[in-house]
Design an enzyme around this catalytic site. Structure first.
Site, PDB file in Angstrom:
ATOM      1  N   GLY A 161      -1.580 -12.312  12.299  1.00  0.00           N
ATOM      2  CA  GLY A 161      -0.941 -11.847  11.055  1.00  0.00           C
ATOM      3  C   GLY A 161      -1.704 -10.740  10.356  1.00  0.00           C
TER       4      GLY A 161
ATOM      5  N   LYS B 206       0.822  -1.228   0.000  1.00  0.00           N
ATOM      6  CA  LYS B 206       0.000   0.000   0.000  1.00  0.00           C
ATOM      7  C   LYS B 206       0.843   1.258   0.000  1.00  0.00           C
ATOM      8  CE  LYS B 206      -0.709  -2.164   3.398  1.00  0.00           C
ATOM      9  NZ  LYS B 206      -0.900  -3.260   4.344  1.00  0.00           N
TER      10      LYS B 206
ATOM     11  N   LYS C 109      -4.629   3.428   1.826  1.00  0.00           N
ATOM     12  CA  LYS C 109      -5.613   2.721   0.988  1.00  0.00           C
ATOM     13  C   LYS C 109      -6.626   3.691   0.378  1.00  0.00           C
ATOM     14  CE  LYS C 109      -5.013  -1.566   3.587  1.00  0.00           C
ATOM     15  NZ  LYS C 109      -5.421  -2.281   4.799  1.00  0.00           N
TER      16      LYS C 109
HETATM   17  N1  HSE Z   1      -2.517  -4.253   8.550  1.00  0.00           N
HETATM   18  C1  HSE Z   1      -3.461  -4.290   7.486  1.00  0.00           C
HETATM   19  C2  HSE Z   1      -4.868  -4.387   8.082  1.00  0.00           C
HETATM   20  C3  HSE Z   1      -3.168  -5.460   6.623  1.00  0.00           C
HETATM   21  O1  HSE Z   1      -4.976  -4.669   9.271  1.00  0.00           O
HETATM   22  O2  HSE Z   1      -5.843  -4.160   7.383  1.00  0.00           O
HETATM   23  C4  HSE Z   1      -3.898  -5.464   5.328  1.00  0.00           C
HETATM   24  O3  HSE Z   1      -3.582  -4.360   4.551  1.00  0.00           O
END
Ligand code: HSE
Length: 413
Positions: free
Chosen positions: A182, A100, A200
């Site tokens: 994750g 991103k 984003k």
């Molecule tokens: N860290 C990001 C989230 C991962 O939690 O949405 C996906 O872009």
């Protein structure tokens, strides 16, 4: 055509696994019978990995191998991703990325480089994890003028807010759980401070409105100031608190864009988006509202979007995808405080509360008070009518005897 992956972290390893697991399906969809994974670049060692024989540490092996036509970048960050991706595009290799930060900061430049070199630069996985959103905006909704985009774009913060709301979990425990699963960035400040959602919405706004929107142009506020008191007032108001990223087209050809926590009515489609799920509402002038929903973070959902782009690159090895936007221009993103908004305000009062409320009601007619159980006598909260945000904030400074604890914008999606 051979594929190389740069970065064997959560997403990169998911890409390798998905590629191996669904190889026949992927090859037949790609129309390239010899589509195969050849290299995985990472600085770490992965002894015992089923992909150990593909592991390399020298980027130049990928760059100089004419068999490699598609490079997947799942390293994250700008360094060395930006240099490596630029070099691959200049070497006429298509690039697919989930990064991103790279697209939000360098998207215009890299798309232009891809065009100059007759290759593709695709990034479906950079927004919304496994949710299709880049391709729908650029292809399926291409006949629309997009008026507005609003979304829950960060899985980690949505997971944290959901655990806090529904399970009474502490902020720290919920963040730890998100990291273990994750979902979080390697530096979770990017999640909780709103930076990830900002990147984003920059990508979506650039794509939807046609000019690059840079992260520094977008007002960004995270979820670190949200407390259980605000949650209780949101419930009394009839909704929930969500981290909402939004951008819209204005009549003067400019756009607005911001990321902040927001009160969202329970009846909104965005209110029921919980846990790591993301949702993106796209308001087209022909379609009206279209909402995309799914897993916005995590290894395999994100790998799914990356591999779909690899397939698209393979299919468009000769006839390139025409896709991109212009560079940004100064003052294209307007000052969000000039736009009308309704604000939730929680204050602590010093002095006679009923006198203070009288003054407040005369300065801001039409406010509605909210209640919560066990609030201290000197605390109260209210929702303002819709007015330019800078006017509301100016009026609030004029009220004697209040100290503002928190303010949260109210959305009407
Ligand atoms: N860290 C990001 C989230 C991962 O939690 O949405 C996906 O872009």
């Amino acid at each position: 055509m051979k594929v190389a992956i740069m970065g064997f972290g959560v997403v990169g390893s998911g890409v390798a696994e998905l590629f191996a697991k669904n190889h026949n399906k992927i090859v037949s969809s790609s129309t390239q019978p010899e589509l195969e994974l050849k290299y995985i670049l990472d600085i770490k060692d992965f002894p015992g990995s089923p992909f150990a024989d593909m592991m390399i540490k020298d980027f130049n092996i990928i760059l100089n191998d004419p068999e490699v036509g598609i490079v997947v970048e799942t390293m994250g960050g700008l360094k060395p991703a930006y240099d490596y991706v630029s070099a691959c595009l200049k070497a006429k290799k298509s690039v697919v990325t989930s990064n991103k930060e790279l697209v939000a900061e360098k998207g215009y430049e890299l798309l232009s480089l891809a065009k100059e070199n007759g290759v593709n630069f695709l990034f479906e996985a950079s927004v919304g994890g496994g949710i299709p959103i880049i391709r729908p905006i650029s292809q399926c909704l291409a006949a629309n003028e997009i008026d507005e985009i609003a979304g829950i774009l960060n899985g980690t913060t949505n997971f944290i807010l959901t655990k806090m709301f529904k399970e009474g979990m502490s902020f720290g425990d919920a963040l730890k759980l998100a990291q273990e699963n994750g979902y979080a960035e390697s530096n979770p400040a990017a999640d909780i401070e709103g930076t990830d959602a900002c990147r984003k919405i920059c990508i979506l706004a650039s794509l939807a409105f046609g000019k690059h929107v840079y992260p520094e142009e977008v007002y960004t506020e995270g979820i670190t100031k949200i407390t259980t008191e605000d949650v209780d007032y949101a419930k009394n108001w009839g909704g929930v608190v969500k981290l909402i990223a939004r951008a819209g087209r204005l009549e003067n050809g400019k756009i607005f864009a911001l990321v902040s926590p927001a009160f969202v009515k329970s009846s909104s489609q965005l209110a029921s988006v919980d846990d790591v799920f993301n949702a993106i509402l796209v308001r087209g002038d022909a379609t009206g509202d279209v909402v995309f929903y799914g897993r916005g973070a995590g290894k395999m959902p994100t790998a799914s979007a990356v591999v779909a782009d690899v397939i698209d690159c393979a299919k468009h090895a000769v006839s390139k995808k025409v896709f991109g936007w212009e560079d940004g221009i100064p003052n294209y993103v307007v000052d969000y405080t000039s736009l009308p908004v309704s604000l939730y305000v929680r204050v602590s009062a010093v002095g006679n509360t009923s006198e203070i409320k009288k003054e407040l009601e005369s300065k801001i007619p039409g406010i509605n008070y909210l209640v919560r159980s066990a609030s201290p006598a000197n605390e109260f909260a209210f929702v303002t009518p819709e007015m330019p945000e800078n006017e509301i904030r100016e009026k609030l400074t004029e009220i004697n005897g209040i100290s503002i604890i928190n303010t949260i914008r109210i959305t009407d999606y």
